[in-house]
Enzyme design. Structure first.
Site, PDB file in Angstrom:
ATOM      1  N   GLU A   1       0.822  -1.218   0.000  1.00 59.20           N
ATOM      2  CA  GLU A   1       0.000   0.000   0.000  1.00 59.20           C
ATOM      3  C   GLU A   1       0.855   1.266   0.000  1.00 59.20           C
ATOM      4  OE1 GLU A   1      -2.939   0.435   3.162  1.00 59.20           O
ATOM      5  OE2 GLU A   1      -4.519  -0.165   1.808  1.00 59.20           O
TER       6      GLU A   1
ATOM      7  N   LYS B   1     -13.975   1.359  -3.578  1.00 61.51           N
ATOM      8  CA  LYS B   1     -15.028   1.806  -2.652  1.00 61.51           C
ATOM      9  C   LYS B   1     -16.100   2.579  -3.412  1.00 61.51           C
ATOM     10  CE  LYS B   1     -11.955   2.416   1.308  1.00 61.51           C
ATOM     11  NZ  LYS B   1     -11.291   3.387   2.143  1.00 61.51           N
TER      12      LYS B   1
ATOM     13  N   HIS C   1       7.081 -26.861   0.943  1.00 59.21           N
ATOM     14  CA  HIS C   1       6.347 -27.956   0.299  1.00 59.21           C
ATOM     15  C   HIS C   1       5.251 -27.436  -0.620  1.00 59.21           C
ATOM     16  CE1 HIS C   1       8.175 -31.128   2.897  1.00 59.21           C
ATOM     17  NE2 HIS C   1       8.453 -30.042   3.579  1.00 59.21           N
TER      18      HIS C   1
END
Ligand code: PA5
Length: 481
Positions: free
Chosen positions: A335, A471, A356
Protein backbone atom coordinates in the site's frame (compact mmCIF):
# COMPACT_ATOMS: atom_id res chain seq x y z
CA UNK A 1 15.97 -5.95 33.41
CA UNK A 2 17.78 -7.92 30.74
CA UNK A 3 19.64 -5.77 28.21
CA UNK A 4 17.99 -5.53 24.83
CA UNK A 5 19.54 -7.76 22.20
CA UNK A 6 19.76 -6.06 18.80
CA UNK A 7 18.10 -7.43 15.70
CA UNK A 8 20.69 -8.48 13.11
CA UNK A 9 20.53 -8.29 9.32
CA UNK A 10 22.93 -10.47 7.35
CA UNK A 11 22.91 -9.78 3.61
CA UNK A 12 25.94 -11.82 2.59
CA UNK A 13 23.66 -14.31 0.81
CA UNK A 14 22.74 -11.59 -1.68
CA UNK A 15 26.36 -10.88 -2.63
CA UNK A 16 26.44 -13.24 -5.59
CA UNK A 17 28.51 -12.71 -8.71
CA UNK A 18 25.95 -13.98 -11.19
CA UNK A 19 22.45 -13.07 -10.03
CA UNK A 20 23.06 -10.96 -6.94
CA UNK A 21 24.70 -7.68 -6.08
CA UNK A 22 28.17 -6.61 -4.97
CA UNK A 23 29.56 -4.53 -2.13
CA UNK A 24 30.67 -2.02 -4.79
CA UNK A 25 27.03 -1.66 -5.90
CA UNK A 26 26.10 -0.92 -2.30
CA UNK A 27 28.95 1.57 -1.92
CA UNK A 28 27.81 3.39 -5.06
CA UNK A 29 24.27 3.60 -3.66
CA UNK A 30 25.40 4.81 -0.22
CA UNK A 31 25.16 8.60 -0.89
CA UNK A 32 21.57 8.22 -2.20
CA UNK A 33 20.63 6.11 0.79
CA UNK A 34 22.10 8.75 3.08
CA UNK A 35 20.08 11.41 1.26
CA UNK A 36 16.89 9.34 1.67
CA UNK A 37 17.56 8.93 5.40
CA UNK A 38 18.03 12.71 5.70
CA UNK A 39 14.81 13.32 3.81
CA UNK A 40 12.86 10.99 6.13
CA UNK A 41 14.26 12.76 9.19
CA UNK A 42 13.47 16.15 7.60
CA UNK A 43 9.91 14.90 6.97
CA UNK A 44 9.61 14.10 10.67
CA UNK A 45 10.84 17.57 11.61
CA UNK A 46 8.46 19.19 9.12
CA UNK A 47 5.55 17.15 10.44
CA UNK A 48 6.46 18.07 14.02
CA UNK A 49 6.60 21.79 13.12
CA UNK A 50 2.92 21.69 12.12
CA UNK A 51 3.67 23.61 8.89
CA UNK A 52 1.76 22.67 5.75
CA UNK A 53 3.96 20.36 3.68
CA UNK A 54 4.59 21.20 0.00
CA UNK A 55 2.01 19.67 -2.35
CA UNK A 56 4.32 16.90 -3.56
CA UNK A 57 4.77 15.74 0.04
CA UNK A 58 1.06 15.49 0.81
CA UNK A 59 -0.12 13.53 2.61
CA UNK A 60 2.79 13.54 5.06
CA UNK A 61 2.03 11.00 7.79
CA UNK A 62 5.45 11.07 9.42
CA UNK A 63 3.90 11.08 12.90
CA UNK A 64 4.56 7.36 13.39
CA UNK A 65 8.31 7.85 13.77
CA UNK A 66 8.47 9.46 17.21
CA UNK A 67 5.47 7.67 18.73
CA UNK A 68 7.50 5.11 20.72
CA UNK A 69 9.68 7.72 22.45
CA UNK A 70 6.78 10.10 23.03
CA UNK A 71 4.50 7.45 24.55
CA UNK A 72 7.27 6.13 26.80
CA UNK A 73 8.26 9.60 27.95
CA UNK A 74 4.68 10.62 28.77
CA UNK A 75 4.16 7.35 30.60
CA UNK A 76 7.28 7.86 32.69
CA UNK A 77 6.08 11.35 33.62
CA UNK A 78 2.41 10.52 34.29
CA UNK A 79 1.92 6.77 34.62
CA UNK A 80 -1.83 7.07 35.22
CA UNK A 81 -3.04 9.81 32.89
CA UNK A 82 -0.70 9.23 29.92
CA UNK A 83 -1.97 7.48 26.79
CA UNK A 84 -0.06 4.35 27.70
CA UNK A 85 -1.40 4.49 31.26
CA UNK A 86 -4.95 4.77 29.94
CA UNK A 87 -4.42 1.87 27.53
CA UNK A 88 -3.10 -0.31 30.36
CA UNK A 89 -5.99 0.63 32.65
CA UNK A 90 -8.63 -0.08 30.00
CA UNK A 91 -6.97 -3.37 29.18
CA UNK A 92 -7.04 -4.29 32.86
CA UNK A 93 -10.70 -3.28 33.12
CA UNK A 94 -11.66 -5.41 30.10
CA UNK A 95 -9.73 -8.34 31.54
CA UNK A 96 -11.76 -8.06 34.73
CA UNK A 97 -15.12 -7.58 33.04
CA UNK A 98 -15.24 -9.82 29.98
CA UNK A 99 -14.04 -13.20 28.78
CA UNK A 100 -14.16 -12.47 25.05
CA UNK A 101 -13.17 -9.38 23.10
CA UNK A 102 -14.11 -8.88 19.47
CA UNK A 103 -11.73 -6.55 17.67
CA UNK A 104 -13.39 -4.87 14.68
CA UNK A 105 -11.17 -3.22 12.06
CA UNK A 106 -9.62 -3.71 8.64
CA UNK A 107 -6.28 -3.00 6.90
CA UNK A 108 -4.06 -0.86 9.06
CA UNK A 109 -6.73 -0.92 11.73
CA UNK A 110 -6.42 -4.69 12.02
CA UNK A 111 -3.23 -6.26 10.73
CA UNK A 112 -0.89 -4.90 13.42
CA UNK A 113 -2.99 -6.03 16.36
CA UNK A 114 -3.34 -9.48 14.82
CA UNK A 115 0.39 -9.68 14.13
CA UNK A 116 1.24 -8.81 17.74
CA UNK A 117 -1.26 -11.24 19.20
CA UNK A 118 -0.23 -14.16 17.00
CA UNK A 119 3.46 -13.62 17.56
CA UNK A 120 3.41 -12.99 21.29
CA UNK A 121 0.54 -15.00 22.77
CA UNK A 122 0.11 -18.65 23.46
CA UNK A 123 -0.63 -20.11 20.00
CA UNK A 124 -3.85 -21.69 21.31
CA UNK A 125 -4.80 -18.80 23.56
CA UNK A 126 -8.53 -18.90 22.76
CA UNK A 127 -8.70 -22.64 23.46
CA UNK A 128 -7.24 -22.29 26.95
CA UNK A 129 -9.35 -22.08 30.12
CA UNK A 130 -9.71 -18.68 31.75
CA UNK A 131 -7.34 -19.83 34.46
CA UNK A 132 -4.73 -20.96 31.94
CA UNK A 133 -5.13 -17.59 30.22
CA UNK A 134 -4.57 -15.88 33.59
CA UNK A 135 -7.86 -14.09 33.15
CA UNK A 136 -6.92 -12.65 29.76
CA UNK A 137 -9.94 -12.61 27.44
CA UNK A 138 -10.23 -14.63 24.29
CA UNK A 139 -9.72 -12.43 21.23
CA UNK A 140 -11.47 -12.52 17.85
CA UNK A 141 -11.06 -10.37 14.77
CA UNK A 142 -14.03 -9.31 12.67
CA UNK A 143 -15.01 -6.33 10.55
CA UNK A 144 -12.10 -7.22 8.26
CA UNK A 145 -14.43 -8.60 5.63
CA UNK A 146 -18.11 -8.86 4.82
CA UNK A 147 -18.30 -12.62 4.99
CA UNK A 148 -21.84 -13.54 6.00
CA UNK A 149 -21.04 -17.00 7.34
CA UNK A 150 -17.98 -16.01 9.35
CA UNK A 151 -19.77 -13.09 11.02
CA UNK A 152 -22.63 -15.33 12.04
CA UNK A 153 -20.34 -18.09 13.23
CA UNK A 154 -18.75 -15.64 15.65
CA UNK A 155 -22.16 -14.44 16.78
CA UNK A 156 -23.06 -18.08 17.44
CA UNK A 157 -20.01 -18.39 19.62
CA UNK A 158 -20.80 -15.24 21.58
CA UNK A 159 -24.40 -16.19 22.02
CA UNK A 160 -25.44 -18.16 25.08
CA UNK A 161 -29.02 -18.72 26.31
CA UNK A 162 -30.50 -15.45 27.49
CA UNK A 163 -28.96 -13.44 24.67
CA UNK A 164 -31.88 -13.06 22.33
CA UNK A 165 -34.48 -10.37 22.56
CA UNK A 166 -37.21 -12.93 23.24
CA UNK A 167 -35.21 -14.67 25.90
CA UNK A 168 -34.33 -11.38 27.51
CA UNK A 169 -37.95 -10.36 27.79
CA UNK A 170 -38.52 -13.22 30.18
CA UNK A 171 -35.07 -14.09 31.44
CA UNK A 172 -32.58 -12.15 33.53
CA UNK A 173 -29.69 -10.65 31.60
CA UNK A 174 -26.33 -12.24 32.31
CA UNK A 175 -23.48 -10.27 33.74
CA UNK A 176 -20.98 -12.83 34.92
CA UNK A 177 -17.51 -12.36 33.49
CA UNK A 178 -17.21 -15.84 31.99
CA UNK A 179 -20.11 -15.13 29.67
CA UNK A 180 -19.56 -11.42 29.04
CA UNK A 181 -17.95 -10.03 25.94
CA UNK A 182 -16.90 -6.65 24.66
CA UNK A 183 -15.91 -4.87 21.48
CA UNK A 184 -12.83 -2.88 20.53
CA UNK A 185 -13.76 -1.09 17.31
CA UNK A 186 -10.93 0.49 15.36
CA UNK A 187 -11.35 2.85 12.42
CA UNK A 188 -9.44 6.06 11.85
CA UNK A 189 -11.89 7.50 9.35
CA UNK A 190 -14.82 6.00 11.21
CA UNK A 191 -16.55 5.40 7.90
CA UNK A 192 -15.03 2.19 6.54
CA UNK A 193 -17.95 0.06 5.41
CA UNK A 194 -16.64 -3.34 6.54
CA UNK A 195 -15.96 -2.14 10.07
CA UNK A 196 -19.04 0.05 10.38
CA UNK A 197 -21.29 -2.79 9.20
CA UNK A 198 -19.74 -5.23 11.64
CA UNK A 199 -20.12 -2.74 14.47
CA UNK A 200 -23.84 -2.38 13.78
CA UNK A 201 -24.31 -6.12 13.81
CA UNK A 202 -22.18 -6.86 16.87
CA UNK A 203 -23.49 -3.85 18.76
CA UNK A 204 -27.02 -5.09 18.23
CA UNK A 205 -26.04 -8.49 19.62
CA UNK A 206 -24.36 -6.85 22.60
CA UNK A 207 -27.32 -4.61 23.32
CA UNK A 208 -29.62 -7.61 23.25
CA UNK A 209 -27.43 -9.55 25.62
CA UNK A 210 -27.29 -7.10 28.51
CA UNK A 211 -28.28 -3.79 30.08
CA UNK A 212 -27.98 -0.69 27.94
CA UNK A 213 -25.55 0.93 30.40
CA UNK A 214 -23.21 -2.03 29.88
CA UNK A 215 -22.68 -1.05 26.27
CA UNK A 216 -20.94 2.19 27.24
CA UNK A 217 -18.27 0.29 29.13
CA UNK A 218 -18.13 -2.79 26.89
CA UNK A 219 -17.52 -0.93 23.63
CA UNK A 220 -14.13 0.73 23.31
CA UNK A 221 -13.70 2.78 20.12
CA UNK A 222 -10.29 3.68 18.72
CA UNK A 223 -10.74 6.35 16.10
CA UNK A 224 -9.79 9.72 14.61
CA UNK A 225 -10.74 12.99 16.24
CA UNK A 226 -13.83 13.37 14.04
CA UNK A 227 -16.02 11.07 11.98
CA UNK A 228 -19.03 8.80 12.28
CA UNK A 229 -17.47 6.40 14.76
CA UNK A 230 -16.51 9.30 17.01
CA UNK A 231 -20.11 10.51 16.87
CA UNK A 232 -21.42 7.06 17.66
CA UNK A 233 -18.98 6.76 20.56
CA UNK A 234 -20.29 10.05 21.96
CA UNK A 235 -23.90 8.95 21.48
CA UNK A 236 -23.22 5.66 23.27
CA UNK A 237 -21.39 7.51 26.03
CA UNK A 238 -18.45 5.12 25.79
CA UNK A 239 -16.40 5.09 29.00
CA UNK A 240 -13.07 4.80 27.16
CA UNK A 241 -12.34 6.16 23.71
CA UNK A 242 -8.85 6.28 22.20
CA UNK A 243 -7.54 8.64 19.54
CA UNK A 244 -5.64 7.68 16.45
CA UNK A 245 -3.42 10.75 16.20
CA UNK A 246 -3.38 12.94 13.10
CA UNK A 247 -0.35 12.31 10.97
CA UNK A 248 -0.26 8.57 11.64
CA UNK A 249 -1.55 6.53 8.70
CA UNK A 250 -3.42 3.26 9.22
CA UNK A 251 -0.61 0.88 8.30
CA UNK A 252 1.83 2.92 10.40
CA UNK A 253 -0.42 2.90 13.47
CA UNK A 254 0.65 -0.30 15.21
CA UNK A 255 2.23 1.72 18.04
CA UNK A 256 -0.95 3.65 18.83
CA UNK A 257 -3.97 2.25 20.66
CA UNK A 258 -4.77 0.51 17.34
CA UNK A 259 -2.16 -2.17 18.04
CA UNK A 260 -1.35 -1.50 21.67
CA UNK A 261 -4.83 -1.83 23.19
CA UNK A 262 -5.63 -5.34 21.88
CA UNK A 263 -2.05 -6.34 22.72
CA UNK A 264 -2.35 -5.01 26.28
CA UNK A 265 -5.67 -6.82 26.74
CA UNK A 266 -3.76 -10.02 26.11
CA UNK A 267 -1.06 -9.10 28.60
CA UNK A 268 1.63 -8.34 26.01
CA UNK A 269 4.31 -6.06 27.50
CA UNK A 270 3.64 -2.96 25.41
CA UNK A 271 6.30 -0.89 27.21
CA UNK A 272 8.98 -3.37 26.17
CA UNK A 273 7.57 -3.35 22.65
CA UNK A 274 7.91 0.43 22.43
CA UNK A 275 11.40 0.28 23.91
CA UNK A 276 12.35 -2.07 21.08
CA UNK A 277 10.91 0.35 18.52
CA UNK A 278 12.73 3.30 20.11
CA UNK A 279 16.00 1.34 19.99
CA UNK A 280 15.51 0.85 16.24
CA UNK A 281 14.85 4.57 15.82
CA UNK A 282 18.16 5.35 17.56
CA UNK A 283 20.03 2.94 15.33
CA UNK A 284 18.38 4.36 12.23
CA UNK A 285 19.21 7.94 13.18
CA UNK A 286 22.74 7.44 14.42
CA UNK A 287 24.40 4.43 12.83
CA UNK A 288 26.49 4.31 9.71
CA UNK A 289 25.55 1.82 6.99
CA UNK A 290 27.62 -0.97 8.59
CA UNK A 291 25.33 -1.11 11.65
CA UNK A 292 22.14 0.25 10.15
CA UNK A 293 19.74 -2.58 9.27
CA UNK A 294 17.22 -0.14 7.80
CA UNK A 295 19.66 1.29 5.25
CA UNK A 296 21.11 -2.15 4.51
CA UNK A 297 17.68 -3.67 3.94
CA UNK A 298 16.59 -0.85 1.64
CA UNK A 299 19.89 -0.89 -0.26
CA UNK A 300 19.83 -4.62 -0.95
CA UNK A 301 16.13 -4.69 -1.92
CA UNK A 302 16.46 -1.66 -4.18
CA UNK A 303 19.57 -2.90 -5.98
CA UNK A 304 18.16 -6.38 -6.45
CA UNK A 305 15.12 -4.81 -8.07
CA UNK A 306 17.01 -2.33 -10.23
CA UNK A 307 19.96 -4.47 -11.29
CA UNK A 308 18.48 -7.98 -11.25
CA UNK A 309 14.78 -7.48 -11.86
CA UNK A 310 13.88 -8.98 -8.46
CA UNK A 311 10.50 -7.31 -8.20
CA UNK A 312 9.15 -9.91 -5.78
CA UNK A 313 10.22 -9.67 -2.16
CA UNK A 314 9.65 -12.94 -0.40
CA UNK A 315 9.54 -12.68 3.38
CA UNK A 316 10.23 -16.20 4.49
CA UNK A 317 9.26 -16.49 8.16
CA UNK A 318 10.67 -19.43 10.10
CA UNK A 319 8.07 -19.46 12.87
CA UNK A 320 4.35 -20.11 12.64
CA UNK A 321 3.82 -17.18 15.01
CA UNK A 322 5.16 -14.75 12.43
CA UNK A 323 2.68 -15.40 9.61
CA UNK A 324 0.45 -12.47 10.57
CA UNK A 325 3.53 -10.26 10.98
CA UNK A 326 4.34 -11.15 7.38
CA UNK A 327 0.82 -10.23 6.27
CA UNK A 328 1.17 -6.92 8.13
CA UNK A 329 4.34 -6.28 6.13
CA UNK A 330 2.63 -7.32 2.89
CA UNK A 331 0.15 -4.51 3.43
CA UNK A 332 2.78 -2.01 4.50
CA UNK A 333 4.94 -2.48 1.42
CA UNK A 334 2.12 -2.97 -1.08
CA UNK A 335 0.00 0.00 0.00
CA UNK A 336 2.94 2.33 0.56
CA UNK A 337 5.04 1.81 -2.56
CA UNK A 338 2.65 0.18 -5.03
CA UNK A 339 2.04 3.46 -6.86
CA UNK A 340 2.84 5.00 -10.26
CA UNK A 341 3.48 1.52 -11.66
CA UNK A 342 6.34 1.00 -9.21
CA UNK A 343 6.97 -0.83 -5.95
CA UNK A 344 8.13 -4.38 -5.30
CA UNK A 345 5.52 -7.09 -4.70
CA UNK A 346 5.61 -8.56 -1.19
CA UNK A 347 4.95 -12.21 -0.54
CA UNK A 348 4.98 -13.94 2.83
CA UNK A 349 5.77 -17.62 3.17
CA UNK A 350 5.88 -19.66 6.36
CA UNK A 351 8.58 -22.26 6.52
CA UNK A 352 9.17 -25.09 6.64
CA UNK A 353 5.48 -25.35 5.63
CA UNK A 354 5.70 -23.53 2.31
CA UNK A 355 8.87 -25.27 1.20
CA UNK A 356 6.35 -27.96 0.30
CA UNK A 357 4.25 -25.60 -1.78
CA UNK A 358 6.17 -22.57 -3.08
CA UNK A 359 9.66 -23.97 -2.53
CA UNK A 360 9.94 -25.42 -6.03
CA UNK A 361 9.28 -22.06 -7.67
CA UNK A 362 11.67 -20.22 -5.38
CA UNK A 363 14.41 -22.69 -6.21
CA UNK A 364 13.95 -22.97 -9.96
CA UNK A 365 11.31 -20.49 -11.13
CA UNK A 366 11.82 -17.02 -12.61
CA UNK A 367 14.73 -15.03 -11.24
CA UNK A 368 12.50 -12.24 -10.04
CA UNK A 369 12.77 -12.78 -6.27
CA UNK A 370 14.79 -11.67 -3.29
CA UNK A 371 14.26 -13.97 -0.33
CA UNK A 372 14.51 -12.49 3.15
CA UNK A 373 14.51 -15.04 5.93
CA UNK A 374 13.00 -13.87 9.20
CA UNK A 375 14.65 -16.14 11.75
CA UNK A 376 13.97 -16.49 15.48
CA UNK A 377 17.27 -17.15 17.25
CA UNK A 378 15.89 -18.35 20.62
CA UNK A 379 12.69 -20.28 21.14
CA UNK A 380 10.43 -19.54 24.10
CA UNK A 381 10.10 -23.16 25.20
CA UNK A 382 12.73 -25.79 25.92
CA UNK A 383 13.81 -27.79 22.85
CA UNK A 384 11.62 -30.80 22.16
CA UNK A 385 13.56 -33.93 21.10
CA UNK A 386 12.29 -36.53 18.62
CA UNK A 387 12.81 -39.35 21.16
CA UNK A 388 13.15 -43.11 20.77
CA UNK A 389 10.61 -45.84 20.07
CA UNK A 390 11.41 -49.50 20.69
CA UNK A 391 10.18 -50.69 17.29
CA UNK A 392 11.68 -47.93 15.05
CA UNK A 393 9.34 -48.51 12.06
CA UNK A 394 9.72 -44.88 11.04
CA UNK A 395 13.51 -45.22 11.37
CA UNK A 396 13.89 -42.07 13.38
CA UNK A 397 15.79 -43.61 16.30
CA UNK A 398 19.04 -42.51 14.69
CA UNK A 399 17.85 -38.93 15.23
CA UNK A 400 16.34 -39.53 18.68
CA UNK A 401 18.39 -36.80 20.39
CA UNK A 402 17.72 -34.22 17.69
CA UNK A 403 15.37 -31.40 18.71
CA UNK A 404 12.83 -29.36 16.73
CA UNK A 405 14.97 -26.18 16.93
CA UNK A 406 17.90 -28.18 15.54
CA UNK A 407 15.75 -29.42 12.64
CA UNK A 408 14.57 -25.86 12.02
CA UNK A 409 18.15 -24.52 12.03
CA UNK A 410 19.18 -27.28 9.61
CA UNK A 411 16.21 -26.41 7.39
CA UNK A 412 17.21 -22.72 7.28
CA UNK A 413 20.85 -23.52 6.57
CA UNK A 414 19.94 -26.25 4.06
CA UNK A 415 17.51 -24.03 2.17
CA UNK A 416 20.00 -21.18 2.00
CA UNK A 417 22.67 -23.57 0.75
CA UNK A 418 20.33 -24.89 -1.94
CA UNK A 419 19.53 -21.33 -3.04
CA UNK A 420 23.20 -20.43 -3.07
CA UNK A 421 24.03 -23.41 -5.29
CA UNK A 422 21.49 -22.07 -7.74
CA UNK A 423 22.65 -18.43 -7.38
CA UNK A 424 19.37 -17.41 -5.73
CA UNK A 425 19.97 -14.38 -3.48
CA UNK A 426 18.90 -14.56 0.15
CA UNK A 427 19.29 -12.37 3.23
CA UNK A 428 18.73 -13.23 6.90
CA UNK A 429 16.96 -11.06 9.46
CA UNK A 430 17.63 -12.44 12.93
CA UNK A 431 15.18 -11.75 15.73
CA UNK A 432 16.99 -12.47 19.01
CA UNK A 433 13.75 -14.04 20.31
CA UNK A 434 10.03 -14.05 19.64
CA UNK A 435 9.49 -11.41 22.29
CA UNK A 436 8.36 -7.82 22.68
CA UNK A 437 11.72 -6.10 22.33
CA UNK A 438 12.69 -8.02 19.20
CA UNK A 439 9.32 -7.43 17.54
CA UNK A 440 9.31 -3.76 18.56
CA UNK A 441 12.60 -3.40 16.68
CA UNK A 442 11.34 -5.33 13.67
CA UNK A 443 8.03 -3.50 13.19
CA UNK A 444 9.75 -0.12 13.44
CA UNK A 445 12.53 -1.26 11.11
CA UNK A 446 10.02 -2.28 8.44
CA UNK A 447 8.10 1.01 8.68
CA UNK A 448 11.32 3.00 8.44
CA UNK A 449 12.63 0.91 5.53
CA UNK A 450 9.38 1.45 3.65
CA UNK A 451 9.46 5.24 3.95
CA UNK A 452 13.19 5.41 3.19
CA UNK A 453 12.66 3.34 0.04
CA UNK A 454 9.74 5.54 -0.93
CA UNK A 455 11.92 8.64 -0.72
CA UNK A 456 14.72 6.83 -2.58
CA UNK A 457 12.51 6.01 -5.57
CA UNK A 458 10.46 9.21 -5.49
CA UNK A 459 7.18 7.65 -4.34
CA UNK A 460 5.20 9.19 -1.49
CA UNK A 461 4.89 6.23 0.92
CA UNK A 462 1.92 7.77 2.70
CA UNK A 463 -1.69 7.69 1.54
CA UNK A 464 -3.39 5.03 -0.61
CA UNK A 465 -5.30 6.85 -3.36
CA UNK A 466 -5.76 3.63 -5.34
CA UNK A 467 -7.90 2.00 -2.65
CA UNK A 468 -10.63 4.58 -3.15
CA UNK A 469 -11.61 3.30 -6.62
CA UNK A 470 -13.14 0.02 -5.43
CA UNK A 471 -15.03 1.81 -2.65
CA UNK A 472 -16.57 4.23 -5.11
CA UNK A 473 -17.79 1.46 -7.41
CA UNK A 474 -18.95 -0.75 -4.53
CA UNK A 475 -21.06 2.09 -3.18
CA UNK A 476 -22.57 2.69 -6.63
CA UNK A 477 -23.54 -0.98 -6.86
CA UNK A 478 -25.03 -0.86 -3.39
CA UNK A 479 -27.12 2.19 -4.27
CA UNK A 480 -28.41 0.52 -7.46
CA UNK A 481 -29.66 -2.68 -5.79
O1 PA5 B 1 -3.27 1.81 5.86
C1 PA5 B 1 -4.36 2.36 5.75
O2 PA5 B 1 -4.50 3.57 5.92
C2 PA5 B 1 -5.59 1.54 5.44
O3 PA5 B 1 -5.29 0.19 5.33
C3 PA5 B 1 -6.64 1.73 6.52
O4 PA5 B 1 -6.09 1.36 7.76
C4 PA5 B 1 -7.89 0.90 6.25
O5 PA5 B 1 -8.43 1.24 5.01
C5 PA5 B 1 -8.94 1.11 7.34
O6 PA5 B 1 -9.26 2.45 7.44
P1 PA5 B 1 -9.98 3.04 8.71
O7 PA5 B 1 -9.06 2.90 9.87
O8 PA5 B 1 -10.26 4.46 8.38
O9 PA5 B 1 -11.23 2.25 8.91
Amino acid sequence: MEAMKPLRYDYTGSLLSEHGISTEDLERLAPRLEEARREVLDDVALWRSGETPPVEKQPLDAGFFELPERLLEQHAQSPESSELGRILQTAERLREQVDRVVVLGIGGSYMGARALCEALCHPYHNEQTRQQRQGRPRLYFEGNNVDNDFAQALLDLLHTPGDTETENKTGTPRHDVERSWGIIVISKSGGTLETATALRIFLRALERSGRSEDVARLVVPVTGKTGRLRQLANALGCQDVFDIPDGVGGRFSIFTAVGLLPAAVLGIDIVRLLEGAAAMNRRFRQSAFADNPVLQYVGVGHLMEQLRGATIRVLSVWSKGLEAAGLWYDQLLAESLGKQEQGATPLTVVNTRDLHSRGQQHQQGRRDKLITNLIVDTWRRDPLAIGTRPTDEDQLNALAEVTLPEIMAAAVAGTNRAYLEDQRPTTDLHLPALDESSLGQWFQMMMLATVVEGRLIGINPYGQPGVEAYKRHMNEFLKRR
